[in-house]
Design an enzyme around this catalytic site. Structure first.
Site, mmCIF file in Angstrom:
data_model
loop_
_atom_site.group_PDB
_atom_site.id
_atom_site.type_symbol
_atom_site.label_atom_id
_atom_site.label_comp_id
_atom_site.label_asym_id
_atom_site.label_seq_id
_atom_site.Cartn_x
_atom_site.Cartn_y
_atom_site.Cartn_z
ATOM 1 C CG ASP A 33 5.821 0.141 -7.311
ATOM 2 O OD1 ASP A 33 5.587 -0.323 -6.182
ATOM 3 O OD2 ASP A 33 6.093 1.353 -7.503
ATOM 4 C CG ASN A 91 7.874 -2.604 2.850
ATOM 5 O OD1 ASN A 91 8.839 -3.267 3.222
ATOM 6 N ND2 ASN A 91 7.849 -1.977 1.685
ATOM 7 C CD GLU A 99 6.403 4.751 0.262
ATOM 8 O OE1 GLU A 99 5.726 4.844 -0.782
ATOM 9 O OE2 GLU A 99 7.639 4.795 0.289
ATOM 10 C CB VAL A 100 -0.041 2.096 -0.075
ATOM 11 C CG1 VAL A 100 -1.515 1.996 -0.447
ATOM 12 C CG2 VAL A 100 0.694 3.040 -1.026
ATOM 13 C CG HIS A 104 1.165 -3.235 -0.803
ATOM 14 N ND1 HIS A 104 0.621 -2.418 0.168
ATOM 15 C CD2 HIS A 104 2.459 -2.870 -0.918
ATOM 16 C CE1 HIS A 104 1.549 -1.586 0.603
ATOM 17 N NE2 HIS A 104 2.684 -1.849 -0.028
ATOM 18 C CG MET A 105 3.885 -10.225 -2.032
ATOM 19 S SD MET A 105 4.561 -10.504 -0.390
ATOM 20 C CE MET A 105 3.412 -11.760 0.217
ATOM 21 C CG HIS A 106 6.615 -4.350 -2.728
ATOM 22 N ND1 HIS A 106 6.734 -3.159 -3.393
ATOM 23 C CD2 HIS A 106 6.104 -4.032 -1.510
ATOM 24 C CE1 HIS A 106 6.330 -2.168 -2.622
ATOM 25 N NE2 HIS A 106 5.942 -2.667 -1.459
HETATM 26 P P1 5GP Z 1 4.917 0.284 0.510
HETATM 27 O O1 5GP Z 1 6.023 1.226 0.875
HETATM 28 O O2 5GP Z 1 3.608 0.719 1.099
HETATM 29 O O3 5GP Z 1 5.260 -1.143 0.801
HETATM 30 O O4 5GP Z 1 4.810 0.323 -1.062
HETATM 31 C C1 5GP Z 1 3.888 1.105 -1.754
HETATM 32 C C2 5GP Z 1 4.249 1.024 -3.220
HETATM 33 O O5 5GP Z 1 3.181 1.538 -3.968
HETATM 34 C C3 5GP Z 1 5.501 1.833 -3.601
HETATM 35 O O6 5GP Z 1 6.454 0.961 -4.191
HETATM 36 C C4 5GP Z 1 4.966 2.857 -4.611
HETATM 37 O O7 5GP Z 1 5.869 3.116 -5.666
HETATM 38 C C5 5GP Z 1 3.684 2.221 -5.090
HETATM 39 N N1 5GP Z 1 2.645 3.157 -5.486
HETATM 40 C C6 5GP Z 1 2.244 4.264 -4.807
HETATM 41 N N2 5GP Z 1 1.254 4.878 -5.469
HETATM 42 C C7 5GP Z 1 1.024 4.143 -6.588
HETATM 43 C C8 5GP Z 1 0.102 4.270 -7.667
HETATM 44 O O8 5GP Z 1 -0.712 5.197 -7.748
HETATM 45 N N3 5GP Z 1 0.146 3.330 -8.642
HETATM 46 C C9 5GP Z 1 1.030 2.274 -8.596
HETATM 47 N N4 5GP Z 1 0.991 1.413 -9.599
HETATM 48 N N5 5GP Z 1 1.906 2.121 -7.583
HETATM 49 C C10 5GP Z 1 1.905 3.045 -6.596
#
Ligand code: 5GP
Length: 123
Positions: A33, A91, A99-100, A104-106
């Site tokens: 991340d 999320n 956000e994206v 995806h899995m964190h």
């Molecule tokens: P979400 O809130 O959608 O579950 O998590 C999106 C994650 O993507 C966030 O933790 C954010 O830091 C990460 N992220 C956003 N843009 C980028 C990127 O360009 N590269 C990487 N490696 N992570 C990203």
């Protein structure tokens, strides 16, 4: 929700944007991340165009689902967080804080991560 092919993870999959890759195969890509919330913070994404967890679970093929989750396990092993413990977070949608809009899995670890969900009041 319609899949938006201009989202940041789709661009990473097309190598339009760099990432710090951890592992990759036919079904998944894993990378660190960009804004880590813990000493270990990786993201695992499927190669297919799925907006969120629900879309993936409903519409991915069995091979895509197995391939993705086997990939998650592979990444946990590479990161070495199984023995110390870790958290997988996915999320989903507005209330889930996604956000994206590419599933995806964190994978978070490297320290105690605290409560599962913060208690907030929006009143
Ligand atoms: P979400 O809130 O959608 O579950 O998590 C999106 C994650 O993507 C966030 O933790 C954010 O830091 C990460 N992220 C956003 N843009 C980028 C990127 O360009 N590269 C990487 N490696 N992570 C990203």
């Amino acid at each position: 929700m319609t899949y938006d092919p201009s989202n940041i993870f789709a661009r990473i999959l097309r190598s339009e944007i760099p990432c710090k890759k951890i592992a990759e195969d036919t079904y998944f890509l894993a990378f660190h991340d960009v804004s880590p919330r813990a000493p270990v913070h990786a993201l695992v994404i499927p190669k297919g165009a799925f907006t969120d967890a629900h879309d993936f679970h409903k519409n991915a093929t069995s091979a895509e689902i197995v391939g993705f989750y086997k990939g998650v396990a592979q990444v946990v092993d590479i990161l070495g967080v199984h023995n110390s413990g870790f958290r997988q977070i996915c999320n989903c949608g507005v209330n889930g804080g996604q956000e994206v809009p590419h599933y995806h899995m964190h994978i978070l670890g490297g320290r105690k991560l605290g409560p599962m969900v913060s208690v907030v009041s929006d009143e």
